[in-house]
Write an enzyme that holds these catalytic residues in place. Structure first.
Site, PDB file in Angstrom:
ATOM      1  N   ASP A 190       5.330  -2.448  11.263  1.00 42.51           N
ATOM      2  CA  ASP A 190       3.631  -1.857  11.051  1.00 42.51           C
ATOM      3  C   ASP A 190       3.201  -1.921  12.841  1.00 42.51           C
ATOM      4  OD1 ASP A 190       3.958  -4.739  11.863  1.00 42.51           O
ATOM      5  OD2 ASP A 190       2.545  -5.461  10.398  1.00 42.51           O
TER       6      ASP A 190
ATOM      7  N   SER B  99       7.138  -4.328   7.541  1.00 36.33           N
ATOM      8  CA  SER B  99       6.559  -5.279   8.486  1.00 36.33           C
ATOM      9  C   SER B  99       7.373  -6.610   8.887  1.00 36.33           C
ATOM     10  CB  SER B  99       5.151  -5.486   8.537  1.00 36.33           C
ATOM     11  OG  SER B  99       4.688  -4.324   8.324  1.00 36.33           O
TER      12      SER B  99
ATOM     13  N   ARG C  80       0.916  -1.287   0.035  1.00 35.70           N
ATOM     14  CA  ARG C  80       0.006  -0.043   0.092  1.00 35.70           C
ATOM     15  C   ARG C  80       0.822   1.148   0.123  1.00 35.70           C
ATOM     16  NH1 ARG C  80      -4.464   2.228   4.382  1.00 35.70           N
ATOM     17  NH2 ARG C  80      -3.031   1.868   5.533  1.00 35.70           N
TER      18      ARG C  80
END
Length: 911
Positions: free
Chosen positions: A631, A580, A516
């Site tokens: 994250d 992450s 994203r």
């Protein structure tokens, strides 16, 4: 010729419509059913009319519903069908909703059901003996409650004479006798233990009491399953069969007998009469035979036979299987999406038109059943309203039963009918999650043989808490960090947002198969506001498993596309990178990848600085990577923007991890003792050193062996969404192999890795439509599940997901107790920022997690704050802070070229 065919088809269609029209009830007819039910309710309550009333209105001697003050330990028995359940129920002092249950389910063979009463109760006591051995409670004298789901005349809370057997039971020498005395005699004959039998209740009463413990407004219990019945709290002054005028008592209506005095003959069809005539008790339980799951499939079968004889179905051909009584089960009737396969199993070569007609037959029969139950319920709630002299009544009905749970439309039609017929009553329905003791004997096998090791006591969870706390200490220590499984990685993020952040940023978020990119604008006018625009790009499997250069080139291409669409390709915007995966930071903008997780295997990246690799790929884009964060850190910072008490971030989704704000003086890997720094625990690797071997199961080990990284991330493989569905699938396969599920059938789909997903676990655990979803999902896997199969699979899903929530609660509990100790405070007040699909999508997960955390860390007030916008906003907050410090450092260097101490100070904060 065409006209003749059309006329014939129209004639056939009319015959079918006329047949089904006999099951359609008009509003006037439903009002009449309600009125007649109301008359029978009143007749059953009065002493002079009770003997001839079809609705017996049996007193239960239960005088009130739970008020939350109940406490103690109890034994409970539940007999109401082919399975018998024994439970220990523990209620904590003064704590509503704090109930723990341990249970076993035992089958009752047909020869016992239809043998002698002595044999039946000896079998029950043998099961109790086995359960007490299992629980180690043979020498404990407990109060016992007996759920006995058959009509009884009660003269006290612990006295109940069986009126008549139903549901296929025919044990001799029981009708007319006190079943509590029969149980006591059987206990004496065994002479192994002593129990204090204090209450006998009907399953409707048990359901009402279970639900009333959750909702104090619940004063009605409804069973809509194999049988059909209702109980409710009636005013004592109206119950002429018992003495006393004060207060209330629960009355077991036994409304299944409604119609035995011929007062609903006008709505019974010839098919109802055929089913009644072929039953074990002709002329009895007429209302139940029109509304309950035991008989609806048989009504459908009778209609299909008649339509076939008339040449309206299956080309007029009746197979031997269709002639067999009971072959068309209510389970089949519920599975409307599978009509063709069900008909084929009955040897019927059906056309598409045949399937449509069968659906219409099923719909007509089940709709009438739901409407009749609704009309009866309308009579009950209106009576309660008038009893209390109210213009408007608000009340809750506790419900159990497979027909209500499994049928896709039954509950909706029932509720609509009640609303239409009792407009002055607002009636809510809540499902009894614990049931009233029904289910399959194989659930016992699930708990005992397979899943007992997945159920943890609070003592075990506190032990896991202590183990994780030790691993945190090891990860923070300079000497012990190299061998610690929980790496406690410094992030160089030193504070949560303080409200002064502003600017225009790009946030990249890479942590799974979807990548994203966000544009985050933080502005200050009257108040701080955040605007975000984002786009998701897929990361193909060949890139995830390819080379590192291909992976980062793909990120760069996506970034270029995003900047083009945002019309910012000429702007030099600061970039925050949410990455992450476990990284060792030496600065905020330096992060060396330690190891890939979550199926990533891109070569040439482990051991490298991912910021350098990314900068190399995007150097043409004119952007500047200011910060790389995990994250969990992004989640904590996102939630910290809304709540400055937030000092913990957790992800519970595809993967799982946590970060928190640690005192700098405790972090040996970083210089300095003042202030705090966010630590990325990387708790997914907890247990990689064997610490959790005593609580891992054979299924956990099988999951690990089949993974891309055997021996690594063992805690994550026990709790995260990536593995939960697969864990359930492995359990189901083993149970099926041993004949405990699906009649031993194992399909290729069930054997295929990844076919049972974690989203399926969440769907199956939904309290209302969960069993319907279980049937749909298992049917897609080709196993044609029975009702008992669906109940067992739901139970498996619940235990696996509950274990996950408990384990997360234990590790989070360790972090919270450390924060409390760091602050040297008697009570911790903090906020946990949380994100992840498992936490968000699973219907029970968050509630279970919160409750367990409260039990494990009672000296804390913890707010759980859901990150609505993911971790991107948090990455932007870190980037804003880093960007501001960088600008300040450059300004200071320009003003003080000799290298003032202030420069050193800001360098320390940034590096």
């Amino acid at each position: 010729m065409v006209t003749a065919v059309a006329q014939r088809l129209a004639s056939q269609r009319k015959e079918i419509d006329d047949t089904l029209a006999t099951f359609a009830l008009s509003p006037t007819q439903l009002q009449e059913v309600k009125a007649k039910m109301r008359v029978e309710l009143e007749r059953g309550l009065k002493k002079d009319t009770h003997p001839t009333a079809s609705v017996k209105m049996l007193p239960t001697y239960v005088y009130r519903t739970p008020d939350g003050t109940e406490r103690g330990k109890y034994l409970a028995l539940d007999l109401g069908g082919t399975n018998f359940r024994v439970l220990v129920v523990k209620i904590r002092t003064g704590m509503r909703n704090s109930v723990r249950m341990y249970n076993k389910i035992y089958a009752i063979p047909l020869e016992i059901m239809q043998g002698t009463g002595e044999e039946l109760f000896d079998h029950i006591v043998q099961c109790i003996s086995d359960f007490l051995d299992y629980m180690g409670m043979k020498n404990t004298r407990l109060p016992l409650g007996f759920t006995f789901s058959f009509p009884c005349n009660q003269t006290g809370i612990d006295k109940g004479d069986l009126v008549s057997w139903t549901k296929g039971f025919k044990a001799t020498d029981c009708e007319g006798y006190d079943v509590v005395d029969m149980l006591r005699e059987a206990i004496k004959r065994r002479n192994e233990f002593d129990l204090d039998i204090v209450a006998i209740v009907n399953d409707t009463v048990g359901t009402m009491m279970t639900c009333a413990y959750e909702d104090p407004k619940c004063q009605i219990g409804l069973i809509a399953g194999t049988g059909s019945n209702v109980c409710y709290m009636e005013e004592m002054k109206n119950i002429e069969l018992v003495e006393g005028d004060e207060g209330q008592m629960c009355v077991n209506t036994e409304w299944g007998g409604f119609g035995e005095n011929d007062n609903i003959e006008d709505i019974r069809t010839r098919y109802d009469r055929e089913v009644d005539g072929g039953s074990l008790n002709p002329g009895k339980q007429r209302f139940e035979k029109m509304t309950s799951g035991m008989y609806l499939g048989e009504i459908v079968r009778q209609i299909l036979i008649d339509l076939t004889k008339r040449g309206l179905l299956f080309r007029g051909r009746i197979t031997e299987r269709l002639k067999t009584k009971g072959i068309f089960e209510t389970n089949d009737r519920l599975a409307l999406l599978q009509v063709r396969s069900i008909l084929q199993s009955l040897g019927l070569d059906s056309t598409c038109d045949d399937s449509i007609i069968v659906k219409e037959v099923c719909g007509a029969v089940s709709r009438r059943a739901a409407q009749l139950c609704g009309a009866g319920m309308a009579a009950v709630v209106d009576k309660i309203r008038e009893n209390r002299g109210l213009d408007h009544l608000e009340i809750t009905v506790g419900v159990d039963g497979t027909l209500y749970k499994l049928h896709p439309h039954f509950s909706t039609i029932l509720k609509d009918t009640v609303r239409e017929l009792a407009p002055n009553c607002k009636v809510d329905f809540i499902l009894s999650e614990d049931g009233s003791g029904k289910g399959a004997a194989l659930i016992t096998a699930v708990i005992d043989k397979y899943l007992y090791a997945m159920r943890f006591s609070d003592e075990t969870l506190r032990d896991i808490m202590a183990r994780f706390r030790r691993e945190m200490e090891n990860g923070l220590g300079g000497d012990t960090n190299p061998t610690a499984t929980v790496k406690m990685l410094p992030t160089f993020v030193r504070s949560i947002p303080d409200g002064s952040e502003k600017g225009d940023f790009i946030a990249l978020d890479l942590g799974g198969s979807n990548f994203r990119i966000l544009r985050v604008k933080v502005s200050h006018e009257k108040k701080q506001t955040v605007q975000m625009e984002s786009q998701i790009y897929e990361t193909p499997e060949d890139i995830i498993h390819g080379s590192g250069s291909r992976l980062f080139d793909h990120v760069a291409e996506c970034l270029g596309d995003f900047m083009e669409k945002q019309k910012i390709k000429d702007k030099k915007l600061p970039v925050g990178f949410t990455f992450s995966f476990p990284c060792a930071h030496s600065k905020l903008d330096e992060a060396v990848l330690l190891t890939w997780t979550k199926r990533f295997k891109a070569s040439g990246v482990e051991g490298m600085d991912v910021v350098k690799l990314l900068n190399k790929a995007i150097k043409k884009r004119g952007v500047n990577i200011m910060a790389v964060v995990n994250d969990t850190v992004g989640t904590m910072m996102t939630c910290g923007f809304d709540d400055q008490r937030c000092e913990v971030g957790i992800i519970i989704g595809t993967g799982t991890n946590a970060c928190y704000m640690e005192e700098l003086r405790h972090i040996d890997m970083v210089e300095g003792d003042e202030g705090r720094m966010c630590i990325n625990t990387e708790w997914g690797a907890f247990g990689d050193d064997g610490t959790l071997e005593d609580i891992r199961t054979e299924f956990d080990r099988e999951i690990d062996r089949g993974s891309l990284n055997p021996g690594k991330q063992l805690f994550e493989k026990m709790v995260s969404g990536m593995y939960m569905g697969e864990l359930v699938r492995l359990i189901l396969v083993k149970m099926a192999k041993e004949g405990l599920l699906f009649e031993g059938r194992i399909t290729p789909e069930l054997l295929t890795k990844g076919k049972f997903e974690t989203k399926h676990v969440s769907a199956i655990e939904k309290s209302k439509e969960g069993l319907t979803k279980a049937k749909e999902i298992l049917t897609r896997l080709g196993v044609e599940p029975s009702e008992d199969d669906c109940i067992a699979v739901q139970h498996v899903c619940a235990i696996v997901s509950f274990r996950s929530a408990n384990l997360i609660a234990a590790t989070l509990g360790a972090i919270l107790t450390r924060l409390k100790d760091n602050k040297n405070s008697p009570r911790l007040r903090t906020t946990v920022g949380i994100d992840g699909s498992l936490y968000k999508m699973h219907p029970q997960y968050s509630r279970r997690l919160h409750k367990t955390v409260r039990r494990l860390v009672p000296e804390s007030d913890v707010r759980f704050l859901l990150s609505e916008s993911g971790s991107g906003k948090g990455a932007a907050m870190v980037t804003a802070w880093a960007s501001r410090l960088t600008q300040y450092r450059h300004m200071t260097l320009f003003c003080f070229p000799d290298g003032d101490l202030g420069v050193k100070s800001f360098n320390m904060q940034l590096s």
